[in-house]
Design a protein around this motif. Sequence first.
Motif, PDB file in Angstrom:
ATOM      1  N   LEU A 232     -11.919  -4.082   1.579  1.00 23.31           N
ATOM      2  CA  LEU A 232     -12.685  -3.389   0.544  1.00 23.31           C
ATOM      3  C   LEU A 232     -11.952  -2.144   0.071  1.00 23.31           C
ATOM      4  O   LEU A 232     -11.931  -1.822  -1.124  1.00 23.31           O
ATOM      5  CB  LEU A 232     -14.054  -3.022   1.118  1.00 23.31           C
ATOM      6  CG  LEU A 232     -15.146  -2.566   0.145  1.00 23.31           C
ATOM      7  CD1 LEU A 232     -15.446  -3.648  -0.871  1.00 23.31           C
ATOM      8  CD2 LEU A 232     -16.405  -2.213   0.929  1.00 23.31           C
ATOM      9  N   ALA A 233     -11.334  -1.450   0.987  1.00 29.48           N
ATOM     10  CA  ALA A 233     -10.635  -0.208   0.637  1.00 29.48           C
ATOM     11  C   ALA A 233      -9.489  -0.461  -0.336  1.00 29.48           C
ATOM     12  O   ALA A 233      -9.137   0.424  -1.133  1.00 29.48           O
ATOM     13  CB  ALA A 233     -10.106   0.462   1.905  1.00 29.48           C
ATOM     14  N   GLY A 234      -8.948  -1.661  -0.310  1.00 30.95           N
ATOM     15  CA  GLY A 234      -7.845  -1.976  -1.215  1.00 30.95           C
ATOM     16  C   GLY A 234      -8.255  -2.045  -2.673  1.00 30.95           C
ATOM     17  O   GLY A 234      -7.392  -2.041  -3.560  1.00 30.95           O
ATOM     18  N   PHE A 235      -9.550  -2.106  -2.945  1.00 32.11           N
ATOM     19  CA  PHE A 235     -10.040  -2.203  -4.328  1.00 32.11           C
ATOM     20  C   PHE A 235     -10.745  -0.914  -4.770  1.00 32.11           C
ATOM     21  O   PHE A 235     -11.409  -0.900  -5.807  1.00 32.11           O
ATOM     22  CB  PHE A 235     -11.010  -3.384  -4.458  1.00 32.11           C
ATOM     23  CG  PHE A 235     -10.376  -4.727  -4.237  1.00 32.11           C
ATOM     24  CD1 PHE A 235      -9.732  -5.388  -5.270  1.00 32.11           C
ATOM     25  CD2 PHE A 235     -10.401  -5.323  -2.988  1.00 32.11           C
ATOM     26  CE1 PHE A 235      -9.145  -6.618  -5.067  1.00 32.11           C
ATOM     27  CE2 PHE A 235      -9.822  -6.559  -2.775  1.00 32.11           C
ATOM     28  CZ  PHE A 235      -9.180  -7.209  -3.812  1.00 32.11           C
ATOM     29  N   ARG A 236     -10.580   0.149  -3.998  1.00 36.54           N
ATOM     30  CA  ARG A 236     -11.343   1.369  -4.256  1.00 36.54           C
ATOM     31  C   ARG A 236     -11.060   1.965  -5.624  1.00 36.54           C
ATOM     32  O   ARG A 236     -11.928   2.611  -6.220  1.00 36.54           O
ATOM     33  CB  ARG A 236     -11.036   2.390  -3.155  1.00 36.54           C
ATOM     34  CG  ARG A 236     -11.991   3.562  -3.109  1.00 36.54           C
ATOM     35  CD  ARG A 236     -11.866   4.297  -1.795  1.00 36.54           C
ATOM     36  NE  ARG A 236     -12.371   3.490  -0.689  1.00 36.54           N
ATOM     37  CZ  ARG A 236     -11.937   3.597   0.568  1.00 36.54           C
ATOM     38  NH1 ARG A 236     -10.978   4.449   0.873  1.00 36.54           N
ATOM     39  NH2 ARG A 236     -12.465   2.851   1.517  1.00 36.54           N
ATOM     40  N   SER A 237      -9.860   1.775  -6.142  1.00 37.82           N
ATOM     41  CA  SER A 237      -9.508   2.355  -7.442  1.00 37.82           C
ATOM     42  C   SER A 237      -9.890   1.468  -8.617  1.00 37.82           C
ATOM     43  O   SER A 237      -9.719   1.860  -9.772  1.00 37.82           O
ATOM     44  CB  SER A 237      -7.999   2.634  -7.488  1.00 37.82           C
ATOM     45  OG  SER A 237      -7.270   1.419  -7.363  1.00 37.82           O
TER      46      SER A 237
END
Length: 695
Positions: A69-74
Amino acid sequence: MHKFAPSLLLALPLLACVPATVRAQSAPPSASPSVPLIAAAPTKIAPPDPALKAAFDAAARGGLDDVALAGFRSQPLAGWLEYAALRTQFDTLPVARGNAFLATRKGEPVAAPFRSDWLNALARRNEWQAFLANWDSGIDDAALRCLRLQALMAMNRADAQWTTDAQALWRSSGSSLPAQCDAPFALLAAQGGLTDALRWERYDKAAAGAQTGVMRSIARGFSAPADAAQATLYAAYLDAPAADVATWPSTPRSRLVASTALAKLAKADPDRAEALLPVVAKALTFGDDENGRVLYQIALWTVASYLPDSARRLANVPVSAYDDSLQEWRVREALSRGDWAAALAAIRRMPDAQRNDSRWLYFAARTSELTGDAAGAKALYAQAARKPDFHGFLAADRLGQPYALCPWQPASAPAAKQAIARDPNIVRALQLFQLDRKGWAAREWNAALARFGDEQRRLAVEVAQDNGWFDRAVFGLVNVGGKRYPEEQRLYRLRFPLHHDAAIRREAARNNLDPAWVAAEIRAESVFDPNARSGADARGLMQVVPATGAAIAAKIGQPWSGGDTLFDADANIAIGSAYLRQLMDRYGGKPYQVIAGYNAGPTPLNRWMSQRPAMDPDFWIETISYKETREYVARVLSFSTVYDWRLNGDALRLTDRMQGLTGGSRKPFACPAEPPAASVAPAAPAAAQPAKRGR
């Protein structure tokens, strides 16, 4: 294509018309309709990351962890992706994590569905303190409001305000309320807050809506056995009305129940309702309201099937009970019998606004012509012909004049449109649409429109269409947020998008069909959404059900890999066009009847064809029993005229088009001048009776 019997009373919008007064008062200039409007260069938004769809799919399966999930934060859709991931964990999600999401996403459209799901989960977990901490006073969902009452009960806060809130929920509806309300209502009753007066208040609402299950449930709570017995008897009567009401009290409640029961019966058996009415009315001293309620339904459900007693029963309905719907049925009944004078008289009895709608201007002209008033008919045709809709186009054909069209394409600075395309809500809306998450996309869209001015809203529709979301012209123009913008009816390029035109032309030629008709069917069925899917599992641009799709595909040699083939635009247009051709061959090449069958299915169509085999097409369409189909046929035919203009700059005569005469003459379009004063004259008032003179 719908394989169901549409409701008689379901309303669907027709092609909107433009009153001349609106055209004169609105600022937009008129454009020449001789050449279709050309769209500006499209403004594209960045499509979602290719990995994002896979991430959403994984989240739905509960397979997206915090690291992924953190990989799509932006990404613009980071909030929605996190919601998709967390919602699968709600039964075990730490309260702090759920609260943190709402705090981070406060004010964003994703917060509302998250909060709703999170509150339901907290209630299942009996986390009542967290439930109350996350409550939003703007929530109006009845189930959640009742869960809030449960939360307050669990926290020993069932105070005077709790009682007021619980009583308000009790009063809110005569229909069944969610099961979540059972516990608060039980406590309300135990505390003495659910009085017999409150029970009767909701009972009367339930009786007016014929909600017999609710009525029986309320009846069990009355403190007086006599009240409980009478309330139960009323509910039983609504389910099976009879003549024996002599022992009932002659009260407004008895009259409400009895008249509602007979009105309900009239829908299934108007003959029996009519037979019972005088006996019941006499026993309970019905007034005009009660008699009118029953006579209205007896007439409506008789004339809807054009039964022999239709005219008599329509005449029995008191004037005070007539509404616009029954006014129209009175005209249709006369048309079905070919009684032109009666039809014209019925139109003249309509209220002014209804009588001067293009539909009834046209039929007043037709019936005037058929009763010998050629001059009056011409003036009425001229008035109707000013409207760019089905009946306006037919009126123009009668006069041999161009079709009315005043297109408008506002000029906006490119920078303004680019700004819309960068708006965060619009970006998220369009990316969600491209990921086929239309409900979420609509939330973002609505949030954007709530902030936009009129020009921004129109530009948002343009941007949506540039990115393949064509139905935003239906939901973002003309009628928006309870406000009407009539000048936007003239935004024909936006309101009538044209996509896949090469495939439309190709398959129309292959099946000897008018391509404007194929485009109009797509506009009416899916608004050019290739992924559209109905509750009846009709799929794709032309809304074909898989069983029909498989059969047609086999017949024409179209590759078929299951129902999802219909989500391919080219395959859907090929199959849908071939199906139209099949219907044309089956029903004698009459598009107006084929369009009716495409919407309602073969059984109603065969009935309508057998009932009125020799009726002129305009009268045949107007006397279709189902409102949805009646308006659908008119809508598709008028859409065809507009799409002919979009494709070719002129149009086949609508009178020829609906008969399947594709080789007829073509007509131009023109913006009409100021209107003449002609309108349908109202019926003359009844002559006053002379006063009696004393002797």
